[in-house]
Design an enzyme around this catalytic site. Sequence first.
Site, short mmCIF file in Angstrom:
data_model
loop_
_atom_site.label_atom_id
_atom_site.label_comp_id
_atom_site.label_asym_id
_atom_site.label_seq_id
_atom_site.Cartn_x
_atom_site.Cartn_y
_atom_site.Cartn_z
N GLU A 3 0.72 -1.41 -0.03
CA GLU A 3 -0.20 0.22 -0.17
C GLU A 3 1.17 1.20 0.22
O GLU A 3 0.30 2.09 -0.66
CB GLU A 3 -0.86 -0.04 1.35
CG GLU A 3 -1.90 -0.71 1.40
CD GLU A 3 -3.37 -0.48 0.24
OE1 GLU A 3 -3.00 0.76 -0.49
OE2 GLU A 3 -3.26 -1.79 -0.84
N TRP A 47 1.91 1.64 -3.63
CA TRP A 47 0.38 1.93 -4.07
C TRP A 47 0.68 2.95 -4.16
O TRP A 47 0.61 3.78 -4.93
CB TRP A 47 -0.02 1.78 -3.71
CG TRP A 47 -2.21 1.41 -4.91
CD1 TRP A 47 -2.34 3.04 -3.62
CD2 TRP A 47 -2.22 1.25 -5.50
NE1 TRP A 47 -3.39 3.31 -4.72
CE2 TRP A 47 -3.91 2.19 -5.58
CE3 TRP A 47 -1.98 0.47 -6.47
CZ2 TRP A 47 -4.43 2.16 -7.43
CZ3 TRP A 47 -2.62 0.39 -8.06
CH2 TRP A 47 -3.77 1.23 -7.58
N TRP A 76 -22.14 10.53 -19.85
CA TRP A 76 -22.09 11.01 -18.64
C TRP A 76 -23.77 11.90 -17.88
O TRP A 76 -23.91 12.41 -18.91
CB TRP A 76 -21.05 11.83 -17.50
CG TRP A 76 -19.81 11.36 -17.60
CD1 TRP A 76 -19.15 11.99 -18.40
CD2 TRP A 76 -18.97 10.10 -16.85
NE1 TRP A 76 -17.57 11.15 -17.60
CE2 TRP A 76 -18.27 10.77 -17.31
CE3 TRP A 76 -19.24 9.19 -16.00
CZ2 TRP A 76 -16.93 9.30 -16.27
CZ3 TRP A 76 -19.50 8.44 -15.54
CH2 TRP A 76 -17.37 8.23 -15.52
N ASN A 84 -11.03 3.16 3.01
CA ASN A 84 -10.30 2.73 1.62
C ASN A 84 -11.47 1.97 0.74
O ASN A 84 -11.90 2.54 -0.34
CB ASN A 84 -9.10 2.50 1.88
CG ASN A 84 -8.61 2.12 -0.07
OD1 ASN A 84 -9.20 3.35 -0.63
ND2 ASN A 84 -8.71 1.34 -0.66
N TRP A 118 -17.09 10.98 -12.81
CA TRP A 118 -15.84 10.80 -11.50
C TRP A 118 -14.95 12.08 -11.29
O TRP A 118 -14.70 12.21 -9.76
CB TRP A 118 -14.43 9.60 -12.36
CG TRP A 118 -13.88 10.11 -13.44
CD1 TRP A 118 -14.16 10.16 -14.78
CD2 TRP A 118 -12.89 10.97 -13.53
NE1 TRP A 118 -13.29 10.72 -15.24
CE2 TRP A 118 -11.88 11.20 -14.45
CE3 TRP A 118 -11.79 11.20 -12.06
CZ2 TRP A 118 -10.62 11.64 -15.19
CZ3 TRP A 118 -10.53 11.96 -12.73
CH2 TRP A 118 -10.28 12.27 -13.97
N TRP A 175 -9.71 7.32 -8.35
CA TRP A 175 -11.20 7.44 -9.25
C TRP A 175 -11.30 7.80 -10.71
O TRP A 175 -12.51 7.34 -11.32
CB TRP A 175 -11.97 9.64 -9.14
CG TRP A 175 -12.16 9.55 -7.61
CD1 TRP A 175 -11.90 10.30 -6.61
CD2 TRP A 175 -13.67 9.71 -7.51
NE1 TRP A 175 -12.83 10.61 -4.97
CE2 TRP A 175 -13.84 9.45 -5.83
CE3 TRP A 175 -14.86 8.67 -8.28
CZ2 TRP A 175 -15.14 9.56 -5.53
CZ3 TRP A 175 -15.96 8.43 -7.45
CH2 TRP A 175 -16.08 9.55 -6.70
#
Length: 477
Positions: free
Chosen positions: A276, A279, A307, A342, A360, A383
């Site tokens: 993580e 990440w 959208w 998360n 988004w 996102w």
Amino acid sequence: MSNKLTILWLRQDLRLNDNSALQAAIEAGGPILPVYIDDREAMGDWAPTGASLWFLHRALESLEASFKKSGGQLFYLKGDSLAELKALIDSSGAGRVYWNRRYEGPHRERDAAIKKALRDAGIEVKSCNTSLLNEPHTVSTGSGQPYKVYTPYWRNVKERKLEPPVEVDLKTADFYTNKSMGCQLEDLKLLPDHPWHRKLEAYWDVSEESAMKYLDKFLAEPVAAYDTDRDLPRVAGTSRLSPYLHWGLIGPRQVMERLHATHDLREQGPQTYAKEIYWREFAYNVLYHFPHTPDAPLQEKYADFPWEYDKSVLKQWQQGRTGYPIVDAGMRELYETGWMHNRVRMIVSSLLVKHLLQDWRDGARWFWDTLVDADLASNTLGWQWSGGCGADAAPYFRIFNPMTQGKKFDPDGDYVKHWVPELKHIPTKFIHEPWEAPPSVLEQAGCQLGEDYPEPIIDHKKGRERALAAFDKVKAS
């Protein structure tokens, strides 16, 4: 070594320990003038706002106290960074300016321009790395291209020798002080006008010392089960260090050193936590190489995604009034605490961009304003992952079922009942889909759907079918 005064320009490195630029200034000799410049305009549309500014105010407040204990003074200025630095050089007689690097596009461009302007004026300039384990320009594929997928990125960097935290020799530091120079922290007006941020005080202790305490507490026990507990929102299974890492109250070198010293990274929990941390590094790697991604999808085929912009729908999602309990719990946790678990971030994001077909970027903007850990690299990567349009993104046709997610990761409904109290008397069997409860059960629970708690904003099956139809349009174009 020399007696020239060094300006230490602080940004997202708000700590004394493991601060590369600070130690470089100490080693250079001469007095040190630490300064924070409020130059939000330089970030344009992605200047920090809301909860993040509240956290920044508290972080600066704490750092100011730390400098004072070490015999120093933290100065505050407001305005264009280059202009303020030049004026500060003129008034203080400084001959050097040191800072720690940033990696967002606007900051990189600004820093390069400032470095050139100051060097042209005869000022010594030095920039350092203090916020990443591996800077983006040091990592590439075998063909020299930037990584767009996490796993090969992780394989590339996981065996690299880690630089230890920088030992800052504060005992030999000579700090410049001048009480009449600069302005006060309050003059920066970082605290939001809206009173909602006052609630955050109950959830966050903002200081460098607190960041280390949180890390040690996490490493003492929770990290051992991190690989499983990190998905359970009602369990204290995560470190919650993200805002401290973002504003630099702690650095990844410190985190990884402590992790290696206390655990075997071949064990599942510690290894998952290390991944993580990497990440986060990957997020900065993507943002560095693709600086347009906060505003546009990395995968260009999604640029014209159909959208269905609806301010009313977006507002219901923001307020935690979608009728999907696990989603509403997450959105309310966010507005109350400035943070969201998360796993739940993924669930609420999936509902917004897929079931509800909202852009988004609108979700990213809401997170940007309400998260204390609002980080441009991580927020953008997260996102775009949810929207299926970014690096290492989940395929767009992967659509989370909010009921299944709730049952799997909040099986007893404790998380939902905590944040959505109008459902606290709903039996566990129906907690993640209260519309399935018989009228008598709802009546006994004192919850009338459509009155006390909303009906689902969209039927799950209908939302899924609509999302897949939109995806088919993109494929066909």
